[in-house]
Structures are given as structure tokens and as C-alpha cells.
Write a protein that holds these residues in place. Structure first.
Motif, PDB file in Angstrom:
ATOM      1  N   HIS A 279       0.790  -1.113   0.178  1.00 50.77           N
ATOM      2  CA  HIS A 279       0.019  -0.170   0.003  1.00 50.77           C
ATOM      3  C   HIS A 279       0.968   1.135  -0.073  1.00 50.77           C
ATOM      4  N   LEU A 280       0.710   2.071  -1.036  1.00 50.42           N
ATOM      5  CA  LEU A 280       1.463   3.510  -1.115  1.00 50.42           C
ATOM      6  C   LEU A 280       0.483   4.454  -1.657  1.00 50.42           C
ATOM      7  N   CYS A 281       0.064   5.248  -0.426  1.00 44.38           N
ATOM      8  CA  CYS A 281      -0.700   6.561  -0.689  1.00 44.38           C
ATOM      9  C   CYS A 281       0.488   7.786  -1.265  1.00 44.38           C
ATOM     10  N   GLY A 282      -0.265   8.699  -1.889  1.00 39.22           N
ATOM     11  CA  GLY A 282       0.426   9.762  -1.970  1.00 39.22           C
ATOM     12  C   GLY A 282       1.168   9.643  -3.628  1.00 39.22           C
ATOM     13  N   ASN A 283       1.986  10.797  -3.925  1.00 34.93           N
ATOM     14  CA  ASN A 283       2.530  10.380  -5.356  1.00 34.93           C
ATOM     15  C   ASN A 283       3.991   9.679  -5.045  1.00 34.93           C
ATOM     16  N   ALA A 284       3.666   8.187  -5.320  1.00 33.71           N
ATOM     17  CA  ALA A 284       4.806   7.363  -5.087  1.00 33.71           C
ATOM     18  C   ALA A 284       4.836   6.471  -6.470  1.00 33.71           C
ATOM     19  N   THR A 285       3.890   6.626  -7.458  1.00 32.76           N
ATOM     20  CA  THR A 285       3.983   5.624  -8.729  1.00 32.76           C
ATOM     21  C   THR A 285       5.474   5.596  -9.308  1.00 32.76           C
ATOM     22  N   ARG A 286       6.253   6.722  -9.181  1.00 34.87           N
ATOM     23  CA  ARG A 286       7.527   6.628  -9.834  1.00 34.87           C
ATOM     24  C   ARG A 286       8.231   5.401  -9.390  1.00 34.87           C
ATOM     25  N   HIS A 287       8.047   4.963  -8.103  1.00 38.10           N
ATOM     26  CA  HIS A 287       8.913   4.005  -7.508  1.00 38.10           C
ATOM     27  C   HIS A 287       8.217   2.473  -8.157  1.00 38.10           C
ATOM     28  N   PHE A 288       7.084   2.542  -8.473  1.00 38.06           N
ATOM     29  CA  PHE A 288       6.309   1.153  -8.641  1.00 38.06           C
ATOM     30  C   PHE A 288       7.156   0.151  -9.668  1.00 38.06           C
ATOM     31  N   PRO A 289       7.913   0.458 -10.710  1.00 39.90           N
ATOM     32  CA  PRO A 289       8.375  -0.421 -11.528  1.00 39.90           C
ATOM     33  C   PRO A 289       9.579  -1.025 -10.754  1.00 39.90           C
ATOM     34  N   PHE A 290      10.440  -0.192 -10.079  1.00 38.30           N
ATOM     35  CA  PHE A 290      11.570  -0.767  -9.576  1.00 38.30           C
ATOM     36  C   PHE A 290      10.898  -1.842  -8.287  1.00 38.30           C
ATOM     37  N   ILE A 291       9.974  -1.364  -7.582  1.00 41.50           N
ATOM     38  CA  ILE A 291       9.502  -2.155  -6.344  1.00 41.50           C
ATOM     39  C   ILE A 291       8.854  -3.349  -7.052  1.00 41.50           C
ATOM     40  N   SER A 292       8.143  -3.202  -8.145  1.00 42.25           N
ATOM     41  CA  SER A 292       7.450  -4.499  -8.498  1.00 42.25           C
ATOM     42  C   SER A 292       8.497  -5.458  -9.130  1.00 42.25           C
ATOM     43  N   GLN A 293       9.580  -5.008  -9.713  1.00 43.50           N
ATOM     44  CA  GLN A 293      10.630  -5.935 -10.338  1.00 43.50           C
ATOM     45  C   GLN A 293      11.583  -6.293  -9.290  1.00 43.50           C
ATOM     46  N   ASN A 294      11.585  -5.857  -8.059  1.00 37.93           N
ATOM     47  CA  ASN A 294      12.468  -6.149  -7.197  1.00 37.93           C
ATOM     48  C   ASN A 294      12.115  -7.058  -5.980  1.00 37.93           C
ATOM     49  N   LEU A 295      10.660  -6.598  -5.667  1.00 37.43           N
ATOM     50  CA  LEU A 295      10.135  -7.296  -4.412  1.00 37.43           C
ATOM     51  C   LEU A 295       8.992  -8.150  -4.842  1.00 37.43           C
ATOM     52  N   ASN A 296       8.803  -8.503  -6.057  1.00 32.72           N
ATOM     53  CA  ASN A 296       7.683  -9.326  -6.539  1.00 32.72           C
ATOM     54  C   ASN A 296       6.478  -8.915  -6.130  1.00 32.72           C
ATOM     55  N   ARG A 298       2.881  -7.944  -6.634  1.00 35.02           N
ATOM     56  CA  ARG A 298       1.896  -7.994  -7.970  1.00 35.02           C
ATOM     57  C   ARG A 298       0.687  -7.238  -7.642  1.00 35.02           C
ATOM     58  N   SER A 299       0.542  -6.540  -6.405  1.00 34.61           N
ATOM     59  CA  SER A 299      -0.531  -5.831  -6.110  1.00 34.61           C
ATOM     60  C   SER A 299      -0.157  -4.364  -5.599  1.00 34.61           C
ATOM     61  N   PHE A 300      -0.556  -3.454  -6.160  1.00 30.01           N
ATOM     62  CA  PHE A 300      -0.335  -1.803  -5.499  1.00 30.01           C
ATOM     63  C   PHE A 300      -1.772  -1.474  -5.090  1.00 30.01           C
ATOM     64  N   ASP A 301      -1.791  -0.985  -3.981  1.00 29.54           N
ATOM     65  CA  ASP A 301      -3.160  -0.387  -3.562  1.00 29.54           C
ATOM     66  C   ASP A 301      -2.532   1.109  -3.289  1.00 29.54           C
ATOM     67  N   THR A 302      -3.310   2.068  -4.315  1.00 28.32           N
ATOM     68  CA  THR A 302      -2.802   3.358  -4.433  1.00 28.32           C
ATOM     69  C   THR A 302      -3.639   4.352  -3.724  1.00 28.32           C
ATOM     70  N   GLY A 303      -3.324   5.567  -3.668  1.00 30.54           N
ATOM     71  CA  GLY A 303      -3.779   6.822  -3.130  1.00 30.54           C
ATOM     72  C   GLY A 303      -4.060   7.709  -4.332  1.00 30.54           C
TER      73      GLY A 303
END
Length: 386
Positions: A279-296, A298-303
Motif C-alpha cells: 500500500h502506497l498513498c501519495g505521489n509514489a508511482t515513480r517507484h512502482f516499476p523498481f518495487i514490482s521488479q525487485n520485491l515481486n 504484484r498488487s499495488f493499493d494506491t492513493g
């Protein structure tokens, strides 16, 4: 809800929506509403007993009835793809100290404010105090700070369950404690050190920043493992989820160098490999590709804010995204505007792959008009159909 609302029919439809979604062939986008107890306790209609957060935090009987009246209100007033109406077998309740529990476990004092959720004050916010937690060690998971009260409340809830306590003629069937998850090492560091102070540490004193993040991460692991052992849960599950909203405050390069190692330690400790969630609220989507690839992940709860077209393009069709109209928008918009916003989001490309869950972004406040939530649900059904 209108008096004639058919809860049984709604619940049958909801079961089918989730069955098809989980099978990979959804009939439409599922629609949920995030509403924790602040929604009811800080409203008039949802809090007929006029329970304050201070009372709720300090008396287990008050927390119990406050938790139950909240569930009751949500089940009968917030239209969403969840079971509505009275529960079939009984109520599940949990100890609820909102987002204060981790900082308060480390010793941060809790403050209560009128018409607002409780918050904590930092305890490491000057040079004389910044190292004091290292000297005292990791607090005891069961007797340290707020967590002593956590387990006192848990034992009270359990005793009430065993004594046959009922609410609206239905029993308590499950009881949970606080502290099995985490708001994330960076967020907790900002809470106990002060956000400005710790962000400065990341730049000016990275050695200290790493020391504090290491301490928080290790303490979090110790606490969650102790709690899982107490209630008989496995120490690892196939996938694991957590949060860290404060990553919105830093660059992706700083995330990679300063925060990612601690996220990876948590994932490696509690996950068998995933798929994992965050879960990542706020303006954090720039981190999503790195997080997805390196922590597996597969589900992002966004704000909010979220560019749904961009994140679907960046993450691909197989990653689940939860999100939707922002809470400030839902507070001030008309139902017609909500409908147009839901249409825009559903047509943004986010539904490619059929791994999208529509929700408010993120966690409604008490003054969101009910008619806007109805518009969210009805328009989601209209524009989210596959």
C-alpha cells in the motif's frame, strides 16, 4: 440504504464478482470502499454514542462497541462489493489504535485532537535524544509502550467472546490484535524522529539513517514473529503485504539505496517468494516499476495522485492496481462529476489485463457525501463491465 434494499441479492452478486475476478475472468471491475473507524467516529450518523478517540483508545469496552457500531454502519450504508447487512454468523473485532501503534510502541506519546484522528509526537527530534532507542534496545513486543495495552484489549475482547457477548443478537466469532503488519520503516522513522529531521538525516548523516532504519526493521520483525507465534500463525506465508507511504517524499535513487534493503529484508523474512503486495498513498508511482521488479510486488493499493494510463503501461497487464477518484474530489464533487471521473479512469487503459479494483483513493473521510459513494459504485458497475 433504502429500506427495500435487498442485501441477500447484493451479496450473491458480490460473491460472483469476486469469484470471477479471482478466476481471471471478471464480469466487471470489483468496487470497494476503504473506511476505517475514523469515518464513523468522526461523523454524527455513524457515531450515535458520541464516542471520542480518546475514550476509544483508553477503554476496551468502548473500543469494542465503537468497533462494532462502525462495522454495523458500514455494512448498512456504504454500497460496495463486500458482504452487506448483518453478518451471517457473527462479528469479527480487532484492537484498533489506528496509525499510532508502531511509534507508540517505541515510546512516542499519543495526542488527541478535536475532529481528527490521534497522532504521535516524535521522541528523537534533537541531537541529545537521537540515539536513545539504541541504548534501550528493542521494546518488548507484549509489554513495551502501547503494546501492553494492545494485548490487554485483546484479552478483554477474547473474554467477552467466550462469555457470549452479542451485538444486535449476533455473537463475536473472531478477535484480533494490533501489530501484525507495519506502516513501513521509513514512515516509522519519520514518526519517531520527525519527518524533517529524518529526511535531513538521509542526506546529511546516512550512517545514522541506516542505523535507525536497521533498528526499526529488526524490531518490526521481532514483534511480528512474536505475535504470530502467540496466535499460532506460520512465520512465513506465500505472499506478504506492507506499506510505507513516506517513500513519496524521496527520489527513486534514494529509495533504491536507502530504503529498499529494509523492504527486502521484511519481504525475505515473511514471504515465501510472493506474489507480494504493498500500500502506497501519495505521489509514489515513480517507484512502482523498481518495487514490482525487485520485491515481486504484484498488487499495488494506491492513493492520489495516480496516472492510471502510465502505471498500467509501466507495470504491464498482470499487476493488480487498486485505486480511483481521490478523497478530496469525492468530498466536493457532484454525483455527475463522480460518474465522469469513474468513466475517465475506467477508460484510461487501467483495465487492460483485468487486474483493476476500483476504490476511493484512499480511505474516505467522514464528510464524503453518501450520494457520491453511491455514484462511485453505480458508475463503476456501468463503465467497469468487461
Amino acid at each position: 440504504m433504502p429500506p427495500q434494499f435487498d442485501f441477500d441479492r447484493h451479496n450473491e452478486e458480490v460473491a460472483e464478482v469476486w469469484r470471477t475476478y479471482r478466476a481471471g475472468s471478471p464480469i466487471r471491475v470489483p468496487i470497494i470502499i476503504g473506511a476505517n473507524t475514523r469515518f464513523s467516529l468522526l461523523s454524527t450518523a455513524g457515531n450515535p454514542r458520541k464516542i471520542t478517540f480518546e475514550d476509544y483508545f483508553n477503554d476496551p469496552a468502548t473500543m469494542l462497541i465503537g468497533n462494532l457500531q462502525h462495522q454495523d454502519y458500514v455494512r448498512h450504508n456504504l454500497l460496495q462489493d463486500a458482504e452487506m447487512g448483518l453478518p451471517k454468523t457473527g462479528w469479527g473485532v480487532g484492537v484498533d489504535f489506528q496509525n499510532t501503534y508502531e511509534a507508540a510502541w517505541f515510546g512516542c506519546p499519543i495526542r488527541f485532537y478535536d475532529d481528527q484522528v490521534p497522532d504521535t509526537l516524535p521522541i528523537l527530534d534533537d541531537d541529545d535524544s537521537k540515539n536513545k532507542l539504541f541504548d534501550s534496545g528493542i521494546p518488548d513486543p507484549f509489554t513495551g509502550g502501547l503494546m501492553a495495552r494492545n494485548w490487554e484489549f485483546y484479552d478483554y475482547f477474547t473474554a467477552q467472546k467466550e462469555a457470549g457477548y452479542t451485538y444486535r443478537n449476533l455473537p463475536l466469532v473472531s478477535v484480533g490484535a494490533n501489530g501484525f503488519g507495519t506502516d513501513g520503516p521509513l514512515t516509522v522513522a519519520c514518526n519517531i524522529r520527525g519527518a524533517s529531521e529524518f529526511l535531513a538525516d538521509l542526506l546529511e548523516d546516512p550512517e545514522y539513517a541506516h542505523k535507525l532504519l536497521d533498528y526499526i526493521t529488526e524490531a518490526t520483525i521481532v514483534r511480528i514473529q512474536a505475535y504470530r507465534k502467540r496466535v499460532g500463525q506460520p512465520l512465513k506465508t506465500q505472499g506478504w503485504g506492507f506499506a510505507d507511504d513516506s517513500v513519496q517524499l524521496i527520489s527513486t535513487s534514494m529509495y533504491r539505496d536507502m530504503i529498499f534493503p529494509y523492504h527486502k529484508r521484511l519481504i525475505d523474512t515473511f514471504s515465501e517468494g510472493g506474489p507480494n503486495s504493498i500500500h502506497l498513498c501519495g505521489n509514489a508511482t515513480r517507484h512502482f516499476p523498481f518495487i514490482s521488479q525487485n520485491l515481486n510486488i504484484r498488487s499495488f493499493d494506491t492513493g492520489f495522485p495516480v496516472d492510471f494510463t502510465a502505471i498500467r503501461e509501466q507495470l504491464g497487464p498482470d499487476v493488480e492496481i487498486l485505486g480511483g477518484p481521490s478523497v478530496p474530489f469525492l468530498q466536493s464533487a457532484t454525483p455527475a462529476q463522480v460518474r465522469e471521473e469513474v468513466k475517465r479512469i475506467c477508460e484510461s487503459g487501467i483495465r487492460i489485463g483485468k487486474r483493476f479494483v476500483l476504490r476511493e483513493g484512499n480511505n474516505i473521510s467522514p464528510d464524503v457525501p453518501t450520494e457520491n459513494l453511491v455514484a462511485l459504485y453505480e458508475s463503476g458497475k456501468e463503465f467497469g463491465r468487461y
